[in-house]
Design a protein around this motif. Structure first.
Motif, PDB file in Angstrom:
ATOM      1  N   LEU A 184       0.827  -1.212   0.000  1.00 38.90           N
ATOM      2  CA  LEU A 184       0.000   0.000   0.000  1.00 38.90           C
ATOM      3  C   LEU A 184       0.860   1.261   0.000  1.00 38.90           C
ATOM      4  O   LEU A 184       0.539   2.245  -0.664  1.00 38.90           O
ATOM      5  N   ASP A 185       1.975   1.225   0.742  1.00 39.26           N
ATOM      6  CA  ASP A 185       2.852   2.398   0.789  1.00 39.26           C
ATOM      7  C   ASP A 185       3.437   2.688  -0.591  1.00 39.26           C
ATOM      8  O   ASP A 185       3.459   3.833  -1.041  1.00 39.26           O
ATOM      9  N   VAL A 186       3.888   1.646  -1.298  1.00 41.89           N
ATOM     10  CA  VAL A 186       4.505   1.848  -2.607  1.00 41.89           C
ATOM     11  C   VAL A 186       3.455   2.239  -3.646  1.00 41.89           C
ATOM     12  O   VAL A 186       3.705   3.107  -4.497  1.00 41.89           O
TER      13      VAL A 186
ATOM     14  N   VAL B 111      -6.698  -3.961  -4.563  1.00 44.51           N
ATOM     15  CA  VAL B 111      -5.530  -4.298  -5.378  1.00 44.51           C
ATOM     16  C   VAL B 111      -4.422  -4.888  -4.511  1.00 44.51           C
ATOM     17  O   VAL B 111      -3.793  -5.899  -4.866  1.00 44.51           O
ATOM     18  N   ALA B 112      -4.174  -4.274  -3.355  1.00 44.59           N
ATOM     19  CA  ALA B 112      -3.134  -4.789  -2.450  1.00 44.59           C
ATOM     20  C   ALA B 112      -3.473  -6.194  -1.978  1.00 44.59           C
ATOM     21  O   ALA B 112      -2.586  -7.056  -1.882  1.00 44.59           O
ATOM     22  N   ALA B 113      -4.742  -6.454  -1.692  1.00 45.57           N
ATOM     23  CA  ALA B 113      -5.133  -7.786  -1.235  1.00 45.57           C
ATOM     24  C   ALA B 113      -4.906  -8.833  -2.323  1.00 45.57           C
ATOM     25  O   ALA B 113      -4.420  -9.942  -2.048  1.00 45.57           O
TER      26      ALA B 113
ATOM     27  N   LEU C  28       7.588  -8.180  -5.521  1.00 48.35           N
ATOM     28  CA  LEU C  28       9.032  -8.066  -5.310  1.00 48.35           C
ATOM     29  C   LEU C  28       9.500  -6.641  -5.598  1.00 48.35           C
ATOM     30  O   LEU C  28      10.367  -6.105  -4.890  1.00 48.35           O
ATOM     31  N   ASN C  29       8.952  -6.024  -6.640  1.00 46.85           N
ATOM     32  CA  ASN C  29       9.315  -4.635  -6.940  1.00 46.85           C
ATOM     33  C   ASN C  29       8.909  -3.694  -5.819  1.00 46.85           C
ATOM     34  O   ASN C  29       9.632  -2.749  -5.491  1.00 46.85           O
ATOM     35  N   THR C  30       7.739  -3.928  -5.222  1.00 45.55           N
ATOM     36  CA  THR C  30       7.310  -3.059  -4.125  1.00 45.55           C
ATOM     37  C   THR C  30       8.250  -3.180  -2.923  1.00 45.55           C
ATOM     38  O   THR C  30       8.580  -2.187  -2.287  1.00 45.55           O
ATOM     39  N   VAL C  31       8.684  -4.406  -2.639  1.00 49.12           N
ATOM     40  CA  VAL C  31       9.628  -4.588  -1.520  1.00 49.12           C
ATOM     41  C   VAL C  31      10.944  -3.893  -1.818  1.00 49.12           C
ATOM     42  O   VAL C  31      11.510  -3.197  -0.968  1.00 49.12           O
ATOM     43  N   ALA C  32      11.452  -4.058  -3.055  1.00 51.21           N
ATOM     44  CA  ALA C  32      12.714  -3.417  -3.427  1.00 51.21           C
ATOM     45  C   ALA C  32      12.604  -1.894  -3.342  1.00 51.21           C
ATOM     46  O   ALA C  32      13.516  -1.219  -2.834  1.00 51.21           O
ATOM     47  N   LEU C  33      11.505  -1.344  -3.832  1.00 50.48           N
ATOM     48  CA  LEU C  33      11.335   0.111  -3.807  1.00 50.48           C
ATOM     49  C   LEU C  33      11.117   0.623  -2.395  1.00 50.48           C
ATOM     50  O   LEU C  33      11.654   1.667  -2.012  1.00 50.48           O
ATOM     51  N   PHE C  34      10.352  -0.110  -1.599  1.00 50.77           N
ATOM     52  CA  PHE C  34      10.152   0.274  -0.191  1.00 50.77           C
ATOM     53  C   PHE C  34      11.493   0.309   0.540  1.00 50.77           C
ATOM     54  O   PHE C  34      11.804   1.270   1.269  1.00 50.77           O
ATOM     55  N   ASN C  35      12.288  -0.745   0.356  1.00 54.40           N
ATOM     56  CA  ASN C  35      13.599  -0.786   1.014  1.00 54.40           C
ATOM     57  C   ASN C  35      14.501   0.336   0.525  1.00 54.40           C
ATOM     58  O   ASN C  35      15.228   0.950   1.306  1.00 54.40           O
TER      59      ASN C  35
ATOM     60  N   GLU D 153      -4.837  -1.732   5.744  1.00 60.44           N
ATOM     61  CA  GLU D 153      -5.216  -0.366   6.100  1.00 60.44           C
ATOM     62  C   GLU D 153      -4.263   0.591   5.406  1.00 60.44           C
ATOM     63  O   GLU D 153      -3.059   0.322   5.296  1.00 60.44           O
ATOM     64  N   SER D 154      -4.817   1.708   4.947  1.00 58.53           N
ATOM     65  CA  SER D 154      -3.973   2.694   4.270  1.00 58.53           C
ATOM     66  C   SER D 154      -2.936   3.228   5.245  1.00 58.53           C
ATOM     67  O   SER D 154      -3.255   3.558   6.396  1.00 58.53           O
ATOM     68  N   PRO D 155      -1.657   3.330   4.826  1.00 54.26           N
ATOM     69  CA  PRO D 155      -0.598   3.798   5.736  1.00 54.26           C
ATOM     70  C   PRO D 155      -0.754   5.278   6.054  1.00 54.26           C
ATOM     71  O   PRO D 155      -1.259   6.061   5.260  1.00 54.26           O
ATOM     72  N   THR D 156      -0.320   5.650   7.234  1.00 55.94           N
ATOM     73  CA  THR D 156      -0.321   7.053   7.648  1.00 55.94           C
ATOM     74  C   THR D 156       1.108   7.562   7.703  1.00 55.94           C
ATOM     75  O   THR D 156       2.063   6.806   7.537  1.00 55.94           O
TER      76      THR D 156
END
Length: 1010
Positions: A602-604, A631-633, A943-950, A993-996
């Motif tokens: 959700l953050d990405v 979409v996230a689910a 995997l892209n979301t994890v890489a971008l989040f990191n 839940e949407s991130p704050t």
């Protein structure tokens, strides 16, 4: 606060001071003797300093900066130090107050170094762009950066980014309009009316006639094969077969055809280039429809005449096993008894060998120790009934079962002969002639040996066609001969020794290169695009000097008296070891926010705006509220392979199972996944500042292989003979996946990279900073040929040490003495062979660049029976130059080697993370099933979301460390992995839940115990 122009420059990679001066550029920002001579002519220190600064500004930016306040202070200090001027910042301020002095210095520098203004060089730039855009479909950003390189080479001052971008956009628009007008000009009035008619929706129908042509005919069957041929005939009957579009570059046609075949017809009708796009689509369908029909034929022959009879034969053999297994054991025991009775007798003391005394009685007695004569005779006869004859092969049982399909052959052969135009090379001509003669034989009751081509009847077919004692002398078993011809025809068809005229995939491979006429027209512009010369003499001399210099340099650094003569002369490459995690890596991993996988997704999605890529098939945004949660689910459910039921929640509308199922079906399409990846790539490029690599942009390609357990109806991915498929992924050096594609068998990852990057030239939305310059991948077979193809195509091929199969070194100069490398370089490259085939080499590379053939097809054209052709050998020789230089750099340059090994390790780290995320089964997808490509595409997104989040939060942590006084070396930064996952919870019951803003706070820096 950056201005809009500065943000655009930063995003596009345009030369500017917005992001400072990279460390790698400082060495070239030195004042040379000519610069010093020009500077010494000035009287005041502020004047000399200002002139020196303007020289360095021109060198870095390619243009002047008359507002000295916009020049970085570290550049002023750098120039002041070289000139020995104290307090340069105060002096540069004094220099900037006199605008006339600045303008005079600009004029002097231009005259001294031969620079011209952009206004003076604009006409030449436009001509260069128009020439290049005839064949290139690069996007505006890519073409703008290529224009920057050209302007620098021509010593033309760069304008503002927006000015150059607008000019490039204007030229691209003109080029596209020219292609559309050229295509429409090929049509007569009747053909224009047909195109308009195709875009109309008939009364009472919901779709246009063009939509009807787009659709296939269904699953493979004999009836559908006839329908597929009828569809191909219907498309050819539209009257566009003789419209010659060969003068239009294949890439341009493909781009227009893709647009017409994917765009909604009502929207297409409103566009100015609609007729050209529909014409390109029709020309594409003329070959694709026939390709689809032959694809179906291939699957039908493979399944009905080969795979299914084999299963029948195997099943019959398994069923009969209890009947003949005891007889086989009995027969083997009897044979052993006889062999032991006639064995020679050796006297171990004297070494004398005597033959045994044997006669009929002793042999019979030996056999009777196993069983009586009648029992052994019955066992041997029973065993022969199930075993193939000595003059046969292991295919006999399967081929005998295939005779039950003779009725299908009677249906198929007349259709093939009457409705499909085949051609053949000399190797396949015999099989094609036999196929054409077969319909006349099918109606005859008595077919003799003189009526058939006996040269095709080999192996077990001989016994089946002869028919044994039951067949009259000279007669032929017609069903067996017909199946023999069809099987032989199919084998040659798969090798393209028999090809289909008018096809693309099943057509003549050699004829797929650029034709003589098209090549003559395209040659000058293509050479400009590929940066290859017409005359190879100087080009090859330069390559020879570079190879000689590398060999000499590496040899000079080796210990005296050393000689590399290991084995066959291979260069012993250092084996890299993964670096141990540094204290910085451990500390960053501790400081990363503890999150759940849905929070990362959700953050990405929020940070990148990637949720906008999830549109309906009509291109409209989703009407669902809280769409991002749904979409996230779906991403988590499919990415973790736990299913949608595990993430569904009936208490929340956005997470109800019905909605998730509907969204997964409607919104997770391949085009959506690609668009989402593009948005993530763009966001990743914009986010990187601290962690930005200043070196060569690398991309690695690797694959995960899957087994196809059983044949499946309608499966398009694995042709006959392949039981494996490979999911190939391309990663950037920042761990973001550029592409993912399922291919049959085990193809060359390096050639697949070339195909992908060639296709990427047609996608203007791909961020230019993520267009790789170097490829890290395994070549597979024909390694030297792959080196040659990639190098000539403009890419630096850099396989890791463990990906290189043959580490032999080559030389060009026979008389040169390379000291310790003398023995290892005893093999010589023949430059005359390259020069003799240079025109054909250019044609092959131009055909790949032009999109006429893929890199894999080019490899097949350049090889026969596993060996390079004469033309292929010439490209192999060129590839050995690049390969030898690469091997030398791997051995001599630790920094170069570490960068390649790090990129190669990145794929392994990503695979480990994929196994961690995809925990719903033991290991990620061991077997292939239809629809797996879409699941793997979703896993790639996760995997892209994890890489971008990191990436984002590692950068924040590094910035926080720097603000608190922590000094971080560049080498430690390079070791930071974007594939960390200990801080992410990927199991249990997920909450969406949407991130704050406060969700992902970064803790304060802990004291370093070391």
């Amino acid at each position: 606060m950056l201005s809009a122009e500065e943000r655009q420059e930063l995003s596009a990679g345009y030369p500017s001071f917005v992001d400072g001066i990279p460390e790698s550029d400082w060495p070239r920002l030195r004042l040379g003797e000519e610069d010093q001579r020009l500077i010494r002519g000035k009287r005041g220190e502020h004047s000399r300093l200002g002139l020196g600064v303007q020289l360095m500004v021109l060198r870095f930016l390619g243009r002047f900066e008359t507002d000295v306040e916009r020049i970085p202070e570290d550049l002023v200090l750098h120039v002041g130090e070289q000139l020995g001027i104290s307090d340069p910042l105060a002096k540069i301020s004094l220099y900037g107050k006199n605008g006339d002095t600045v303008r005079n210095h600009v004029r002097e520098i231009r005259q001294a170094h031969g620079w011209t203004s952009f206004v003076e060089g604009e006409a030449k730039l436009v001509a260069w762009l128009e020439d290049r855009l005839k064949y290139s479909t690069d996007g505006p950003k890519a073409m703008t950066l290529q224009a920057v390189v050209w302007l620098r080479e021509q010593r033309v001052l760069l304008p503002r980014y927006s000015t150059l971008r607008d000019l490039v956009t204007l030229c691209r628009g003109r080029a596209e309009d020219a292609v559309s007008k050229a295509l429409v000009s090929m049509l007569n009035r009747q053909q224009i009316r047909i195109i308009d008619w195709l875009m109309e929706v008939p009364t009472g129908e919901r779709t246009s006639r063009l939509d009807g042509l787009r659709r296939g005919v269904g699953v493979p069957s004999w009836d559908n094969f006839v329908k597929a041929l009828s569809r191909a005939d219907e498309i050819r009957a539209l009257g566009f077969v003789h419209v010659d579009v060969s003068s239009i570059p294949e890439r341009r046609l493909a781009q227009l055809a893709d647009h017409a075949l994917t765009e909604r017809v009502p929207r297409l009708k409103e566009q100015t280039g609609r007729r050209a796009a529909v014409l390109a689509a029709i020309k594409r369908l003329e070959t694709r429809a026939l390709d689809d029909a032959i694809d179906m034929l291939d699957k039908l022959i493979s399944e009905r005449f080969i795979a299914k009879p084999k299963r029948w034969a195997d099943s019959a053999l398994v069923d009969a096993y209890p009947k003949f297994a005891p007889d086989g054991t009995l027969t083997a025991q009897a044979l052993l008894a006889v062999l032991e009775s006639v064995a020679e007798v050796v006297d171990h003391d004297s070494g004398e060998i005597t033959d045994p005394v044997t006669d009929t009685d002793s042999t019979r007695a030996a056999l009777e120790t196993v069983a009586d004569r009648d029992t052994l005779l019955r066992a041997a006869k029973n065993l022969l009934e199930y075993m193939p004859a000595r003059d046969s092969d292991t295919h006999e049982a399967r081929r005998a079962k295939a005779l039950e399909r003779f009725r299908d052959v009677r249906t198929l052969v007349p259709v093939l002969v009457d409705r499909v135009r085949f051609g053949a090379s000399p190797a396949g001509q015999g099989a094609l002639t036999a196929l054409h003669a077969l319909p006349s034989l099918l109606d005859r009751e008595d077919v003799r040996l003189d009526d058939i081509d006996s040269t095709l009847v080999k192996g077990s077919w001989k016994r089946l066609v002869d028919g044994g004692a039951e067949q009259p002398d000279g007669a032929v078993n017609l069903p067996a001969y017909a199946l023999c011809v069809v099987e032989t025809f199919h084998r040659h068809l798969c090798k393209r020794e028999i090809f289909v005229q008018g096809c693309s995939h099943w057509g003549d491979l050699l004829a797929r290169l650029l034709s003589d006429e098209v090549w003559a027209q395209a040659r000058p512009s293509l050479l400009t695009s590929l940066d290859l010369p017409e005359d190879p003499t100087a080009y090859l001399d330069r390559a020879a000097r570079s190879l000689h210099a590398d060999l000499t340099r590496v040899a000079s650094r080796m210990p005296k008296g050393a000689q590399i003569t290991l084995g066959n002369g291979d260069l012993a490459l250092p084996k890299g070891r993964p670096p141990r995690p540094s204290s910085l890596s451990r500390q960053v991993e501790k400081m990363l926010p503890k999150v759940e996988l849905p929070q990362v997704v959700l953050d990405v999605l929020s940070r990148t705006g990637a949720i906008a890529a999830f549109t309906t098939r009509n291109g409209n945004p989703s009407p669902y509220p809280e769409f991002e949660l749904s979409v996230a689910a779906v991403m988590v459910g499919y990415g973790c392979n736990i299913g949608l039921e595990a993430v569904a929640n009936d208490e929340k509308d956005a997470l109800k199972l019905d909605r998730l199922t509907s969204i997964s079906r409607e919104y997770f399409r391949s085009d959506v996944i690609e668009a989402c990846t593009t948005l993530m790539l763009r966001a990743e490029t914009d986010a990187l500042t601290t962690l930005q690599s200043n070196g060569e942009r690398l991309a690695s390609v690797d694959g995960h292989r899957f087994v196809i357990p059983t044949p499946q109806p309608g499966l398009l991915i694995a042709p006959e003979g392949n039981s494996e498929v490979t999911w190939l992924t391309m990663l950037t050096e920042q761990a973001v996946q550029l592409s993912g594609r399922m291919v049959s068998g085990r193809p060359s990852a390096a050639l697949e990279a070339l195909n992908t990057l060639t296709t990427y030239r047609d996608h203007p939305d791909v961020p230019d900073s993520r267009r790789p310059e170097a490829i890290v991948a395994e070549a597979g077979t024909h390694e030297d040929l792959v080196f040659g193809l990639l190098t000539l195509s403009g890419y630096s091929y850099q396989p890791a040490p463990h990906q290189i199969n043959d580490a032999r070194l080559w030389r060009i100069d026979r008389s040169a003495d390379y000291g310790p490398l003398q023995g290892a370089t005893r093999r010589q490259i023949d430059l005359s062979q390259i020069a003799a085939h240079w025109e054909d080499i250019l044609r092959v590379i131009g055909s790949i660049h032009h999109g006429v053939v893929s890199a894999h097809d080019a490899l097949r054209i350049l090889t026969r029976n596993g060996q390079p052709t004469d033309l292929g050998s010439a490209i192999v020789s060129f590839g050995r130059i690049a390969k030898t230089r690469h091997l030398l750099r791997l051995n001599d340059n630790p920094e170069y080697r570490r960068g390649i090994e790090a990129q190669s390790r990145l794929h392994k780290e990503r695979s480990d993370l994929a196994r961690r995320i995809c925990h719903g089964i033991d290991g990620p997808f061991p077997d292939y099933y239809p629809g797996l490509e879409n699941r793997l595409g979703v896993l790639g997104l996760v995997l892209n979301t994890v890489a971008l989040f990191n990436t984002v939060y590692i950068q924040k942590i590094v910035e926080k460390m720097g603000a608190q006084g922590r000094v971080i070396s560049h080498s430690d930064l390079r070791q930071l992995s974007r594939m960390m996952y200990s801080h992410i919870n990927m199991r249990g019951r997920f909450h969406f839940e949407s991130p704050t803003e406060t969700t992902f706070e970064i803790p304060d820096l802990e004291p370093d115990p070391t």
